[in-house]
Write a protein that holds these residues in place. Structure first.
Motif, PDB file in Angstrom:
ATOM      1  N   ASN A  62       0.814  -1.207  -0.088  1.00 50.39           N
ATOM      2  CA  ASN A  62      -0.129   0.038  -0.012  1.00 50.39           C
ATOM      3  C   ASN A  62       0.969   1.408   0.201  1.00 50.39           C
ATOM      4  OD1 ASN A  62      -1.550  -2.501   1.162  1.00 50.39           O
ATOM      5  ND2 ASN A  62      -3.151  -0.658   1.283  1.00 50.39           N
ATOM      6  N   PHE A  63       2.010   1.315   0.714  1.00 50.05           N
ATOM      7  CA  PHE A  63       2.679   2.395   0.939  1.00 50.05           C
ATOM      8  C   PHE A  63       3.505   2.739  -0.467  1.00 50.05           C
ATOM      9  CE2 PHE A  63       2.367   2.023   5.499  1.00 50.05           C
ATOM     10  CZ  PHE A  63       2.155   3.246   5.773  1.00 50.05           C
ATOM     11  N   VAL A  64       4.032   1.541  -1.065  1.00 52.26           N
ATOM     12  CA  VAL A  64       4.663   1.620  -2.225  1.00 52.26           C
ATOM     13  C   VAL A  64       3.886   2.218  -3.379  1.00 52.26           C
ATOM     14  CG1 VAL A  64       5.683   0.113  -4.142  1.00 52.26           C
ATOM     15  CG2 VAL A  64       6.516  -0.029  -1.599  1.00 52.26           C
ATOM     16  N   MET A  65       2.658   1.639  -3.513  1.00 53.04           N
ATOM     17  CA  MET A  65       1.747   2.018  -4.558  1.00 53.04           C
ATOM     18  C   MET A  65       1.353   3.597  -4.359  1.00 53.04           C
ATOM     19  SD  MET A  65       1.600  -0.414  -6.548  1.00 53.04           S
ATOM     20  CE  MET A  65       0.374   0.050  -7.718  1.00 53.04           C
ATOM     21  N   GLY A  66       1.031   3.893  -3.158  1.00 54.32           N
ATOM     22  CA  GLY A  66       0.649   5.363  -2.738  1.00 54.32           C
ATOM     23  C   GLY A  66       2.063   6.231  -3.153  1.00 54.32           C
ATOM     24  N   LEU A  67       3.065   5.722  -2.480  1.00 52.35           N
ATOM     25  CA  LEU A  67       4.180   6.697  -2.887  1.00 52.35           C
ATOM     26  C   LEU A  67       4.685   6.907  -4.453  1.00 52.35           C
ATOM     27  CD1 LEU A  67       6.612   8.158  -1.514  1.00 52.35           C
ATOM     28  CD2 LEU A  67       8.200   6.119  -1.730  1.00 52.35           C
ATOM     29  N   LEU A  68       4.488   5.552  -5.048  1.00 51.70           N
ATOM     30  CA  LEU A  68       4.594   5.949  -6.666  1.00 51.70           C
ATOM     31  C   LEU A  68       3.511   6.919  -7.193  1.00 51.70           C
ATOM     32  CD1 LEU A  68       5.325   2.213  -7.818  1.00 51.70           C
ATOM     33  CD2 LEU A  68       6.866   4.383  -7.860  1.00 51.70           C
ATOM     34  N   ALA A  69       2.074   6.685  -6.939  1.00 51.91           N
ATOM     35  CA  ALA A  69       1.096   7.720  -7.295  1.00 51.91           C
ATOM     36  C   ALA A  69       1.314   9.215  -6.560  1.00 51.91           C
ATOM     37  CB  ALA A  69      -0.190   7.319  -6.709  1.00 51.91           C
ATOM     38  N   PHE A  70       1.991   9.469  -5.578  1.00 55.96           N
ATOM     39  CA  PHE A  70       2.293  10.676  -5.152  1.00 55.96           C
ATOM     40  C   PHE A  70       3.409  11.175  -5.789  1.00 55.96           C
ATOM     41  CE2 PHE A  70       5.144  13.470  -2.592  1.00 55.96           C
ATOM     42  CZ  PHE A  70       4.097  14.460  -2.260  1.00 55.96           C
ATOM     43  N   ILE A  71       4.530  10.472  -6.409  1.00 58.97           N
ATOM     44  CA  ILE A  71       5.658  10.992  -7.085  1.00 58.97           C
ATOM     45  C   ILE A  71       5.223  11.423  -8.470  1.00 58.97           C
ATOM     46  CG2 ILE A  71       7.731  10.435  -8.235  1.00 58.97           C
ATOM     47  CD1 ILE A  71       8.425   9.009  -5.714  1.00 58.97           C
ATOM     48  N   PHE A  72       4.309  10.318  -8.994  1.00 61.79           N
ATOM     49  CA  PHE A  72       3.867  10.583 -10.391  1.00 61.79           C
ATOM     50  C   PHE A  72       2.818  11.701 -10.607  1.00 61.79           C
ATOM     51  CE2 PHE A  72       1.149   9.231 -13.934  1.00 61.79           C
ATOM     52  CZ  PHE A  72       2.035   9.125 -14.914  1.00 61.79           C
ATOM     53  N   SER A 116       2.124  17.206 -12.407  1.00 62.49           N
ATOM     54  CA  SER A 116       1.303  18.712 -12.172  1.00 62.49           C
ATOM     55  C   SER A 116       2.349  19.965 -11.809  1.00 62.49           C
ATOM     56  CB  SER A 116       0.276  18.378 -11.179  1.00 62.49           C
ATOM     57  OG  SER A 116       0.815  18.176  -9.783  1.00 62.49           O
ATOM     58  N   ILE A 117       3.499  19.766 -11.170  1.00 63.60           N
ATOM     59  CA  ILE A 117       4.306  20.646 -11.144  1.00 63.60           C
ATOM     60  C   ILE A 117       4.703  21.696 -12.247  1.00 63.60           C
ATOM     61  CG2 ILE A 117       6.688  19.855 -11.537  1.00 63.60           C
ATOM     62  CD1 ILE A 117       6.874  20.878  -8.409  1.00 63.60           C
ATOM     63  N   GLN A 118       4.469  21.361 -13.381  1.00 62.52           N
ATOM     64  CA  GLN A 118       5.027  22.271 -14.467  1.00 62.52           C
ATOM     65  C   GLN A 118       3.684  23.266 -14.854  1.00 62.52           C
ATOM     66  OE1 GLN A 118       4.995  19.270 -17.810  1.00 62.52           O
ATOM     67  NE2 GLN A 118       6.905  18.344 -16.829  1.00 62.52           N
ATOM     68  N   ASN A 119       2.464  22.840 -14.502  1.00 60.79           N
ATOM     69  CA  ASN A 119       1.251  23.787 -14.789  1.00 60.79           C
ATOM     70  C   ASN A 119       0.746  24.203 -13.282  1.00 60.79           C
ATOM     71  OD1 ASN A 119       1.687  23.015 -17.384  1.00 60.79           O
ATOM     72  ND2 ASN A 119       0.237  21.325 -17.097  1.00 60.79           N
ATOM     73  N   PHE A 134       1.295  25.603  -8.923  1.00 61.62           N
ATOM     74  CA  PHE A 134       2.008  26.098  -7.857  1.00 61.62           C
ATOM     75  C   PHE A 134       2.511  24.879  -7.107  1.00 61.62           C
ATOM     76  CE2 PHE A 134      -0.786  29.795  -8.365  1.00 61.62           C
ATOM     77  CZ  PHE A 134       0.426  30.591  -8.816  1.00 61.62           C
ATOM     78  N   ILE A 135       3.688  24.829  -6.285  1.00 67.09           N
ATOM     79  CA  ILE A 135       4.292  23.721  -5.566  1.00 67.09           C
ATOM     80  C   ILE A 135       3.070  23.117  -4.576  1.00 67.09           C
ATOM     81  CG2 ILE A 135       6.114  22.917  -4.099  1.00 67.09           C
ATOM     82  CD1 ILE A 135       7.714  24.866  -5.450  1.00 67.09           C
ATOM     83  N   LEU A 136       2.282  24.004  -3.894  1.00 66.97           N
ATOM     84  CA  LEU A 136       1.593  23.604  -2.974  1.00 66.97           C
ATOM     85  C   LEU A 136       0.317  22.978  -3.740  1.00 66.97           C
ATOM     86  CD1 LEU A 136       0.722  23.620   0.085  1.00 66.97           C
ATOM     87  CD2 LEU A 136      -0.564  25.800  -0.356  1.00 66.97           C
ATOM     88  N   THR A 137       0.023  23.286  -4.667  1.00 69.10           N
ATOM     89  CA  THR A 137      -1.241  22.668  -5.283  1.00 69.10           C
ATOM     90  C   THR A 137      -0.786  21.174  -5.623  1.00 69.10           C
ATOM     91  OG1 THR A 137      -2.275  24.655  -6.096  1.00 69.10           O
ATOM     92  CG2 THR A 137      -2.952  22.875  -6.986  1.00 69.10           C
ATOM     93  N   SER A 138       0.556  21.225  -6.175  1.00 68.15           N
ATOM     94  CA  SER A 138       0.956  19.852  -6.856  1.00 68.15           C
ATOM     95  C   SER A 138       1.317  18.845  -5.592  1.00 68.15           C
ATOM     96  CB  SER A 138       2.405  20.011  -7.451  1.00 68.15           C
ATOM     97  OG  SER A 138       2.263  20.785  -8.560  1.00 68.15           O
ATOM     98  N   LEU A 139       1.709  19.272  -4.454  1.00 68.10           N
ATOM     99  CA  LEU A 139       1.724  18.522  -3.315  1.00 68.10           C
ATOM    100  C   LEU A 139       0.383  18.007  -2.710  1.00 68.10           C
ATOM    101  CD1 LEU A 139       4.875  20.168  -1.358  1.00 68.10           C
ATOM    102  CD2 LEU A 139       4.848  18.175  -2.857  1.00 68.10           C
ATOM    103  N   LEU A 140      -0.524  19.001  -2.907  1.00 69.35           N
ATOM    104  CA  LEU A 140      -2.007  18.502  -2.446  1.00 69.35           C
ATOM    105  C   LEU A 140      -2.496  17.575  -3.113  1.00 69.35           C
ATOM    106  CD1 LEU A 140      -3.748  19.362  -0.213  1.00 69.35           C
ATOM    107  CD2 LEU A 140      -4.987  21.067  -1.683  1.00 69.35           C
ATOM    108  N   ASN A 141      -2.313  17.785  -4.572  1.00 69.24           N
ATOM    109  CA  ASN A 141      -2.668  16.681  -5.468  1.00 69.24           C
ATOM    110  C   ASN A 141      -2.078  15.304  -5.526  1.00 69.24           C
ATOM    111  OD1 ASN A 141      -4.672  18.641  -6.705  1.00 69.24           O
ATOM    112  ND2 ASN A 141      -3.223  19.130  -8.525  1.00 69.24           N
ATOM    113  N   GLY A 142      -0.890  15.355  -5.112  1.00 64.95           N
ATOM    114  CA  GLY A 142      -0.187  14.440  -4.810  1.00 64.95           C
ATOM    115  C   GLY A 142      -0.720  13.545  -3.642  1.00 64.95           C
ATOM    116  N   LEU A 143      -0.857  14.244  -2.469  1.00 66.29           N
ATOM    117  CA  LEU A 143      -1.509  13.682  -1.398  1.00 66.29           C
ATOM    118  C   LEU A 143      -2.774  13.088  -1.513  1.00 66.29           C
ATOM    119  CD1 LEU A 143      -1.088  13.445   1.836  1.00 66.29           C
ATOM    120  CD2 LEU A 143      -2.519  15.351   1.814  1.00 66.29           C
ATOM    121  N   TYR A 144      -3.439  13.616  -2.415  1.00 68.15           N
ATOM    122  CA  TYR A 144      -4.693  13.089  -2.697  1.00 68.15           C
ATOM    123  C   TYR A 144      -4.774  11.821  -3.592  1.00 68.15           C
ATOM    124  CZ  TYR A 144      -7.350  17.261  -1.531  1.00 68.15           C
ATOM    125  OH  TYR A 144      -7.702  18.446  -0.999  1.00 68.15           O
TER     126      TYR A 144
END
Length: 135
Positions: free
Chosen positions: A8-18, A23-26, A28-38
Motif C-alpha cells: 500500500n505504501f509503495v503504490m501510494g508513494l509511486l502515485a504521489f511522485i507521479f 502537475s508541477i509544470q502547470n 504551484f508547488i503547494l497545489t502539486s503537493l496537495l494533488n499528490g497527497l490526494y
C-alpha cells in the motif's frame, strides 16, 4: 488479504511522485503537493481493495488445503483411538403404551350435529339496529 501494508505504501508513494511530477509544470508547488497527497490516499485505499479482491479469489484454495490437512489428521487420530466409530443408544420400552392401547378400544369422535338457528323476530332485529345507531 494477500501481501502486506508495504504494498500500500509503495503504490501510494509511486502515485504521489507521479502526480507531483506531472502537475508541477502547470501548478504551484503547494497545489502539486496537495494533488499528490490526494492520489497517495486514493491509491493507498485502492490497493487495500485490490488486495482484498485477490485474496477473496485465492483464499478458498488455501482454506481447502488447510481443511483437507485437518481432516486427514482427524481421520488418523480417530483410527488410532476408535473414537466416534460406534453409536450406542437404547430406545425406551414400548410395552406400556401397547398395554394402554389394548385396554381401551378405539372409538371415533362423535361431534354434535349441526342444527339451524331458530328464526329471529324482525322486531328484535330492528330494536338492535336502533340501539347501535343511537350510540
Amino acid at each position: 488479504m494477500i501481501g502486506s501494508l508495504i504494498w500500500n505504501f509503495v503504490m501510494g508513494l509511486l502515485a504521489f511522485i507521479f502526480t507531483v511530477l506531472l502537475s508541477i509544470q502547470n501548478n504551484f508547488i503547494l497545489t502539486s503537493l496537495l494533488n499528490g497527497l490526494y492520489s497517495f490516499i486514493l491509491l493507498f485505499i485502492g490497493t487495500f481493495l485490490i488486495r482484498f479482491i485477490i485474496g477473496a479469489f485465492l483464499q478458498p484454495k488455501i482454506e481447502d488445503q488447510v481443511h483437507a490437512e485437518v481432516l486427514q489428521q482427524g481421520e488418523q487420530q480417530a483410527e488410532s483411538t476408535h473414537v466416534g466409530q460406534h453409536f450406542d443408544m437404547q430406545t425406551p420400552d414400548d410395552s406400556a403404551d401397547q398395554q394402554q392401547s389394548e385396554a381401551q378400544p378405539f372409538t371415533p369422535l362423535n361431534p354434535p350435529k349441526l342444527s339451524t338457528k331458530e328464526a329471529i323476530e324482525p322486531e328484535r332485529v330492528a330494536e338492535t339496529v336502533r340501539h347501535w345507531t343511537a350510540d
